[in-house]
Scaffold this active site. Structure first.
Site, mmCIF file in Angstrom:
data_model
loop_
_atom_site.group_PDB
_atom_site.id
_atom_site.type_symbol
_atom_site.label_atom_id
_atom_site.label_comp_id
_atom_site.label_asym_id
_atom_site.label_seq_id
_atom_site.Cartn_x
_atom_site.Cartn_y
_atom_site.Cartn_z
ATOM 1 N N HIS A 104 0.872 -1.180 0.000
ATOM 2 C CA HIS A 104 0.000 0.000 0.000
ATOM 3 C C HIS A 104 0.911 1.234 0.000
ATOM 4 O O HIS A 104 2.026 1.189 0.523
ATOM 5 C CB HIS A 104 -0.839 -0.051 1.288
ATOM 6 N N ASP A 128 3.311 -4.431 7.959
ATOM 7 C CA ASP A 128 2.072 -3.668 7.855
ATOM 8 C C ASP A 128 0.929 -4.671 8.015
ATOM 9 O O ASP A 128 0.640 -5.453 7.107
ATOM 10 C CB ASP A 128 2.043 -2.977 6.480
ATOM 11 N N GLN A 161 -4.293 -5.205 6.975
ATOM 12 C CA GLN A 161 -5.266 -6.145 6.408
ATOM 13 C C GLN A 161 -5.159 -7.533 7.029
ATOM 14 O O GLN A 161 -5.884 -8.437 6.628
ATOM 15 C CB GLN A 161 -5.090 -6.253 4.883
ATOM 16 N N LYS A 169 -10.418 -0.967 10.564
ATOM 17 C CA LYS A 169 -10.590 -2.124 9.677
ATOM 18 C C LYS A 169 -10.943 -3.375 10.483
ATOM 19 O O LYS A 169 -11.169 -4.434 9.928
ATOM 20 C CB LYS A 169 -9.317 -2.369 8.875
ATOM 21 N N CYS A 171 -4.917 2.310 -3.606
ATOM 22 C CA CYS A 171 -3.697 2.881 -3.014
ATOM 23 C C CYS A 171 -2.523 1.907 -3.130
ATOM 24 O O CYS A 171 -1.682 1.810 -2.225
ATOM 25 C CB CYS A 171 -3.899 3.276 -1.553
HETATM 26 N N1 C6P Z 1 -6.249 0.350 2.868
HETATM 27 C C1 C6P Z 1 -8.086 -0.092 1.371
HETATM 28 O O1 C6P Z 1 -9.191 0.166 0.876
HETATM 29 P P1 C6P Z 1 -5.033 3.659 7.257
HETATM 30 O O2 C6P Z 1 -5.612 4.494 6.172
HETATM 31 O O3 C6P Z 1 -3.855 4.305 7.917
HETATM 32 O O4 C6P Z 1 -6.047 3.150 8.227
HETATM 33 O O5 C6P Z 1 -4.485 2.313 6.546
HETATM 34 C C2 C6P Z 1 -3.579 2.419 5.499
HETATM 35 C C3 C6P Z 1 -3.297 1.072 4.958
HETATM 36 C C4 C6P Z 1 -2.027 0.520 5.145
HETATM 37 N N2 C6P Z 1 -1.733 -0.707 4.721
HETATM 38 C C5 C6P Z 1 -2.631 -1.474 4.086
HETATM 39 C C6 C6P Z 1 -2.239 -2.858 3.652
HETATM 40 C C7 C6P Z 1 -3.925 -0.979 3.840
HETATM 41 O O6 C6P Z 1 -4.803 -1.755 3.218
HETATM 42 C C8 C6P Z 1 -4.252 0.320 4.269
HETATM 43 C C9 C6P Z 1 -5.599 0.906 3.979
HETATM 44 C C10 C6P Z 1 -7.612 0.731 2.529
HETATM 45 O O7 C6P Z 1 -7.392 -1.010 0.962
HETATM 46 C C11 C6P Z 1 -7.811 2.188 2.313
HETATM 47 S S1 C6P Z 1 -6.760 2.824 1.050
#
Ligand code: C6P
Length: 419
Positions: free
Chosen positions: A136, A213, A216, A239, A377
């Protein structure tokens, strides 16, 4: 869970009381465009159970004040709720100590914190940092910026066409003794579950520090910091059935201790004079300013929600949903699944012949079905597959097999219209 285990896991999943779980999510019981809402966008953000919503509202109704500042009763209650949330997180991820649990705004901020603080303290000209092609943007851009500042080199592990990492190139990169390996546990665009435990062992053997990270991963599978043995782990509450605006950076205590604070102000100090500032101890050294108190308490209740169901039962149910959805996709010659690794979790990305993913998303919305379309993203993933976008169905514990049948009825209709 491998897709070939479909019939086995679906038998198990039928034991989960999904109807009872759905009763706990008020938002799911509505119509969108005159159709019952089907929510398949939990990877972007999951919905929240009543217990989380009530915990946040009860906090503001009865207990709100600032934390660690007052000696009055409300401040003590707020502090207790906030620090109890930290202990909940610690036990949920099996960290050694609450000193290793830093509250941040989300996975993005957690990664930025490490890229800045670890980078400034330990990365020097000529060093390298390893990321992967499936990251991401939140796990690319902070490292890119840090490499620019520190004159270090960013090395990228490519993916194979099925969405697995090319481990041969990974091993080659490790021969350059990188300072840091930053990689996703589960890909948001492909669903691939990476072999992060084995990759962490290899990275440590090469002398690198590892950030995972987990944005997910945490919503779908249990994560255990002792077992993974990574140095940093980042995730977001929103999430995993918790509120937006709060997340967690796990870090090994000895590393966090040696890192400089990245933001400064109240809370992260012990003593301030105009000549010199003494920083607070962990975990508050990295929590400048008033934190998201209600959000952290909401996260505590999201963890309780997941624990009541059981992390493994959530994983089994979602694996069965994914296996079923993949099975139906494979029956349609005009539908291409993007990301076919044997180990996947949470998401099914796909494209339909001759139809832009955004059109698919719009037409599904007309049937009350929420999915995400676009680059998710993760533009390098789209570049790898030479695609502008994919459509992505993503699962939460509240999704049902009937909802998957409904989405395929709509997808078939869309295919018919466009062909
Ligand atoms: N992915 C998706 O629709 P935040 O925005 O900080 O809570 O998470 C960022 C982020 C970081 N790593 C991974 C693997 C992610 O999937 C995400 C967020 C969302 O896939 C929103 S772009």
């Amino acid at each position: 869970m491998s897709v070939s285990n479909f019939s086995k896991v679906s038998e198990f999943a039928s034991e989960l009381d999904v109807a009872g779980i759905r009763q706990q999510f008020p938002i799911l019981h509505q119509t969108v465009k005159d159709k019952p809402l089907i929510y398949f966008d939990s990877a972007a953000s999951s919905q929240k159970p009543r217990s989380v919503i009530d915990a946040i509202s009860n906090y503001y109704l009865h207990d709100h004040s600032n934390v660690h500042r007052g000696i009055h009763t409300l401040s003590e209650r707020a502090t207790d709720g906030f620090e109890q949330a930290r202990e909940s997180v610690r036990s949920f991820i099996n960290a050694n100590s609450t000193n290793e649990v830093i509250f941040v705004r989300g996975a993005t901020e957690a990664i930025n914190l490490v890229a800045f603080s670890y980078g400034e303290s330990f990365v020097n000209e000529g060093d390298s940092v390893v990321v992967t092609e499936m990251e991401h943007h939140a796990n690319i851009v902070p490292w890119q910026m840090m490499c620019e500042r520190r004159k270090a080199k960013l090395l990228v592990v490519p993916i194979h066409d099925d969405g697995q990492l090319n481990l041969d190139v990974y091993k080659q990169h490790l021969q350059r003794s990188p300072k840091m390996v930053a990689m996703t546990h589960v890909s948001n665009a492909l669903g691939t579950v990476n072999p992060v435990k084995e990759m962490t062992i290899l990275a440590h053997d090469a002398g690198a520090v590892v950030l995972l990270d987990g944005a997910q991963a945490v919503p779908h599978c249990g994560v255990d910091m002792q077992e993974l043995d990574c140095d940093f782990y980042a995730f977001s509450a929103h999430k995993m059935y918790g509120p937006t605006g709060v997340g967690v950076l796990y870090g090994k205590e000895d590393l966090l201790d040696r890192m400089a604070p990245w933001q400064s102000g109240g809370e992260m100090i012990r003593k301030v004079t105009f000549e010199h500032t003494e920083y607070n101890t962990l975990p508050w050294k990295f929590e400048a300013g008033t934190p998201d108190i209600s959000g952290s308490i909401g996260l505590d209740y999201a963890i309780r929600f997941m624990q009541e169901i059981g992390k493994s039962r959530i994983a089994e149910h979602e694996a069965a949903l994914l296996a079923y959805a993949t099975h139906l996709a494979n029956e349609r010659k005009w539908m291409r699944v993007i990301g076919t690794a044997p180990e996947k979790a949470g998401v099914l990305s796909f494209v339909l012949d001759d139809i832009h993913a955004n059109d698919v998303g719009l037409m599904l919305d007309a049937d009350g079905i929420a999915i995400r379309t676009g680059h998710h993203c993760a533009m390098p993933v789209m570049q790898h597959f030479s695609l502008p976008a994919t459509a992505r169905i993503s699962f939460g514990v509240y999704n049902t097999f009937n909802e998957i049948d409904s989405v395929y009825t709509s997808i078939d209709k869309i295919h018919k219209i466009f062909s």
